[in-house]
Design an enzyme around this catalytic site. Structure first.
Site, PDB file in Angstrom:
ATOM      1  N   LYS A 245       3.035   3.346  -7.984  1.00 18.47           N
ATOM      2  CA  LYS A 245       2.389   2.050  -7.837  1.00 18.47           C
ATOM      3  C   LYS A 245       2.010   1.495  -9.209  1.00 18.47           C
ATOM      4  O   LYS A 245       1.700   2.258 -10.135  1.00 18.47           O
ATOM      5  CB  LYS A 245       1.099   2.175  -7.020  1.00 18.47           C
ATOM      6  N   ARG A 319       3.036   7.482   6.839  1.00 19.45           N
ATOM      7  CA  ARG A 319       3.718   7.627   8.136  1.00 19.45           C
ATOM      8  C   ARG A 319       4.391   8.999   8.264  1.00 19.45           C
ATOM      9  O   ARG A 319       4.606   9.479   9.378  1.00 19.45           O
ATOM     10  CB  ARG A 319       4.739   6.501   8.307  1.00 19.45           C
TER      11      ARG A 319
END
Length: 466
Positions: A245, A319
């Site tokens: 990120k 996830r």
């Protein structure tokens, strides 16, 4: 935070020195003001007071002594306005709330707002003032309000704590403390044992972290009670992995365990109320770190469900760990399966920071969630599990990809990914929460926040109150 409320003394009398706080909405202000003594009307005119939401003004009597306070409620859109009182009133003041309009008694939501307004995160910086205290409203279950406020404070404390002090090990410690408070059992599968017990995605995502990944498994309640299972995403810090990120996006990633924090907060509410359920809480706890053994874009991971997953982006890690945990939860076919996760930025783009989307294929459950959310002013919004978008997660070499190459429908595709791991439990709901307040508002300071769990508690209580 329960200390913010005061109750009648042993003789049934209120403590001395109580002053009223008149709670006045814009629509009622002119009528209420017209009925006040001339000294009060003159004072309000001289100060230019307007009953905007959260506005507070002291009011003197004819001799200039304090007579009370007026709290503006604005147009009534914010049900947490009373949350300004603990900090805005003079330190250690003791007051009672007086609705200005008949038929508008002080209720449980006002009491909760006051309790939440007394929250401060003080682990690293002491509180700068003492709070005022408020008479417990008549007819309100203050014990329930205090339990709920304590559970929300737990969520806020966990999310606000920096990753250095809130790694997978600290999440485990928090779960063990909560379990000890309520007589629950905790089992933890840690490190290489995750591979031995077939939780390969939890291991893969967390193996690069300095603190070992783990699956925290809390159980409480009688064995033959209806099964309610909570799954919370516990990424203690998310660098994005090898798909790193930018620093601006990494700044708040201490809150990426907000799903786990909210699952523990909801568990605290359920256990504290003694609801007649068999509660299970599963928290896959990892740090998505960068190291030589980090999982890579293009890797294919095995899963507890037996599916294979191609990694399109290592920043879509939540996830993955949820997939293994949900597969385990689904194996028991609980009566209700809830997962909570700070999963996608797409959910924030679609609905903003304050309105969490939820996904379920169970129409009756969806209606119950909406009803519960409205009943307790804890907003959520349903988004669809739009089956045609499954093709966005197709892979040439694995059963499914963890991320779409398209930027479209990110919250929906994430929910569809999770749905592949829940095949036996009809009553499943996924909530994509932000777990953070961008700015301070009454009863909701800037920082970590509980989202949707009051609505979910209301749902579980209605279904399985016992």
């Amino acid at each position: 935070m329960s200390d913010v409320f005061i109750t009648r003394g042993p003789d049934g009398q209120w403590p001395d020195g109580l002053l009223p706080v008149w709670m006045v909405a814009k629509a009622d202000y002119d009528t209420w003001r017209a009925g006040q003594p001339s000294a009060v009307r003159g004072w309000l005119a001289a100060t230019g007071f307007e009953p905007a939401a959260g506005a507070l003004v002291p009011v003197p009597d004819a001799e200039g002594a304090p007579a009370g306070y007026v709290l503006g409620l604005g147009d009534g859109a914010d049900p947490f306005v009373a949350g300004v009182l603990p900090a805005k009133l003079p330190e250690r003041a003791t007051v009672r709330l007086v609705p200005a309009a008949s038929g508008s008694p002080v209720g449980a939501l006002d009491a909760l707002a006051i309790a939440l307004g007394a929250y401060r995160f003080t682990r690293y910086k002491a509180a700068d003032r003492a709070f005022a205290r408020v008479v417990a409203p008549d007819g309100v279950d203050i014990e329930e309000v205090s339990r709920m406020a304590a559970a929300i404070a737990l969520v806020r404390d966990l999310v606000n704590t920096p990753a250095e002090d809130m790694g997978p090990d600290a999440l485990e410690a928090a779960a063990r403390t909560l379990a000890g408070d309520h007589g629950a059992r905790v089992r933890v599968i840690c490190g290489e044992e995750l591979l031995a017990q077939n939780y390969p995605m939890i291991h893969a995502v967390g193996r690069a972290g300095a603190r070992a990944p783990r699956l925290i498994d809390l159980a409480w309640g009688r064995e033959d009670a209806p099964k309610v299972t909570l799954v919370g995403k516990g990424v203690s810090f998310d660098t994005g992995g090898l798909d790193l990120k930018p620093s601006s996006a990494m700044r708040l990633m201490k809150k990426d365990m907000g799903g786990a924090a909210n699952a523990l907060g909801l568990a605290a509410m359920i256990m504290g109320a003694g609801l007649d359920v068999r509660l299970r809480v599963l928290i896959p706890a990892v740090e998505n770190a960068v190291a030589g053994n980090a999982f890579r874009p293009g890797d294919v991971l095995q899963t507890r469900k037996g599916l294979t997953v191609e990694i399109g982006n290592t920043d879509a890690e939540g996830r993955l760990i949820l997939g293994d945990a949900l597969a385990e939860a689904d194996s028991e076919q609980p009566d209700l399966l809830i997962d909570l996760a700070t999963l996608t930025g797409a959910a924030r783009v679609a609905l903003g920071a304050d309105l969490p989307p939820f996904f379920t294929g169970d129409e009756a459950l969806a209606a119950e969630i909406v009803q519960a959310a409205e009943a307790v002013s804890d907003p959520v919004w349903r988004l669809p599990l739009w089956q045609p978008y499954e093709e966005l997660l197709s892979s040439d070499i694995a059963d499914i990809a963890n991320a779409s190459e398209s930027g479209f429908a990110g919250a929906i595709t994430a929910a569809l990914f999770l749905k592949r791991f829940v095949t036996a439990t009809p009553a499943w709901v996924h909530l994509d929460i932000y777990a953070w307040n961008q700015k301070a508002r009454p009863g909701r300071p800037k920082g970590g926040e509980a989202m949707a769990i009051r609505a979910l508690y209301h749902l579980v209580k209605a279904r399985h109150g016992g």
